[in-house]
Design an enzyme around this catalytic site. Structure first.
Site, PDB file in Angstrom:
ATOM      1  N   ASN A 106     -75.019  66.423 -26.187  1.00 36.11           N
ATOM      2  CA  ASN A 106     -73.891  67.206 -26.311  1.00 36.11           C
ATOM      3  C   ASN A 106     -74.221  68.573 -26.049  1.00 36.11           C
ATOM      4  O   ASN A 106     -75.043  69.047 -26.923  1.00 36.11           O
ATOM      5  CB  ASN A 106     -73.162  66.928 -27.682  1.00 36.11           C
ATOM      6  CG  ASN A 106     -71.704  67.593 -27.653  1.00 36.11           C
ATOM      7  OD1 ASN A 106     -71.173  67.527 -26.675  1.00 36.11           O
ATOM      8  ND2 ASN A 106     -71.351  67.967 -28.701  1.00 36.11           N
ATOM      9  N   HIS A 108     -72.965  72.322 -26.638  1.00 32.50           N
ATOM     10  CA  HIS A 108     -72.130  73.152 -27.363  1.00 32.50           C
ATOM     11  C   HIS A 108     -71.924  74.635 -27.219  1.00 32.50           C
ATOM     12  O   HIS A 108     -73.272  75.034 -27.189  1.00 32.50           O
ATOM     13  CB  HIS A 108     -72.164  72.648 -28.922  1.00 32.50           C
ATOM     14  CG  HIS A 108     -71.151  73.610 -29.816  1.00 32.50           C
ATOM     15  ND1 HIS A 108     -69.828  72.880 -30.035  1.00 32.50           N
ATOM     16  CD2 HIS A 108     -71.259  74.399 -30.472  1.00 32.50           C
ATOM     17  CE1 HIS A 108     -69.288  73.508 -30.894  1.00 32.50           C
ATOM     18  NE2 HIS A 108     -69.948  74.479 -31.285  1.00 32.50           N
ATOM     19  N   SER A 135     -76.094  75.504 -27.390  1.00 33.23           N
ATOM     20  CA  SER A 135     -76.974  74.556 -28.059  1.00 33.23           C
ATOM     21  C   SER A 135     -76.648  73.201 -27.214  1.00 33.23           C
ATOM     22  O   SER A 135     -75.453  72.666 -26.715  1.00 33.23           O
ATOM     23  CB  SER A 135     -76.629  74.470 -29.602  1.00 33.23           C
ATOM     24  OG  SER A 135     -76.624  75.256 -30.062  1.00 33.23           O
ATOM     25  N   ASP A 144     -71.240  67.940 -34.422  1.00 31.08           N
ATOM     26  CA  ASP A 144     -72.192  68.957 -33.936  1.00 31.08           C
ATOM     27  C   ASP A 144     -73.088  69.201 -34.889  1.00 31.08           C
ATOM     28  O   ASP A 144     -73.827  70.203 -34.898  1.00 31.08           O
ATOM     29  CB  ASP A 144     -71.314  70.283 -33.452  1.00 31.08           C
ATOM     30  CG  ASP A 144     -70.141  70.044 -32.335  1.00 31.08           C
ATOM     31  OD1 ASP A 144     -70.489  69.080 -31.636  1.00 31.08           O
ATOM     32  OD2 ASP A 144     -69.339  70.637 -32.569  1.00 31.08           O
TER      33      ASP A 144
END
Ligand code: GAR
Length: 197
Positions: A106, A108, A135, A144
């Site tokens: 993912n 971010h 990130s 997260d």
């Protein structure tokens, strides 16, 4: 060739960067499908780049778990080596993490663990910090909080708005993402090493 399924909710500008990268015959990964949790603008990129798309609308399911089960089924059809959440603005349920992690990553728009959640850029501005970041993480069952694969600091400039700051963060996210995909494809990065026991 590393097969990627990319999941989005928005415009998919980071997805576009991945599609551009994979248009290069030398790039060792291909986006095999683009999926979304809604009628996302970025789904049009499928047509532009000749990549299949699918949608699993969150609101069409009674709860997060049944949405997650439908998402797993759609993603699995493509037999991906790596699933990229690129602006998917939805927490995935544990079954999705179990199905794909650690090959589930993912992007971010903050320097995690600072400013997790749906408003990473807005929250950094509201906190008045002088630097934030971008990130790339392995998705786990936290918000997260998964293992950090790569991250970089980005200064907050005087007069920055949410959109001006986000516009400077996204190119860094793209670079981190494309480098990680390259490293995974070339076996220079093993996501299993990020998996928590
Ligand atoms: C990106 O900045 C991504 O990191 C963020 O949404 C944006 C999507 O932009 N994701 C999150 O905030 C997830 N918590 P895009 O649709 O233009 O690629």
């Amino acid at each position: 060739m590393l097969k990627l399924v990319v999941l989005i909710s928005g415009t998919g500008s980071n997805l576009r960067a991945l599609l551009d990268a994979s248009a290069d015959a030398e790039f060792p990964a291909r986006v095999v499908a683009i999926g979304a949790d809604r009628d996302a603008d970025g789904l049009v990129l499928g047509e532009e780049y000749g990549v299949s798309t699918f949608s699993v609308p969150f609101t069409a399911y009674p709860d997060r778990d049944s949405w997650g089960d439908a998402l797993i089924e759609e993603v699995r059809r493509w037999e991906p080596d790596l699933v990229v959440l690129s602006g998917l603005m939805r927490l995935v349920p544990p079954a999705v993490v179990d199905a794909f992690s650690p090959n589930l990553i993912n992007t971010h728009p903050a320097y995690l663990p600072e400013f997790p959640g749906a408003h990473g850029v807005r929250d950094a501005l509201a906190a008045g910090v002088t630097q934030t970041g971008a990130s790339l993480i392995v998705v786990d069952n936290s918000v997260d909080g998964g293992p950090i694969i790569a991250q970089e600091r980005i200064p907050v400039l005087p007069g920055d708005t949410e959109s001006s700051l986000h516009d400077r963060i996204k190119p860094v996210e793209r670079r981190l993402l494309i480098q990680a995909v390259l490293d995974i494809a070339n076996s220079h990065l093993d996501l299993k090493e990020f998996a928590r026991s």
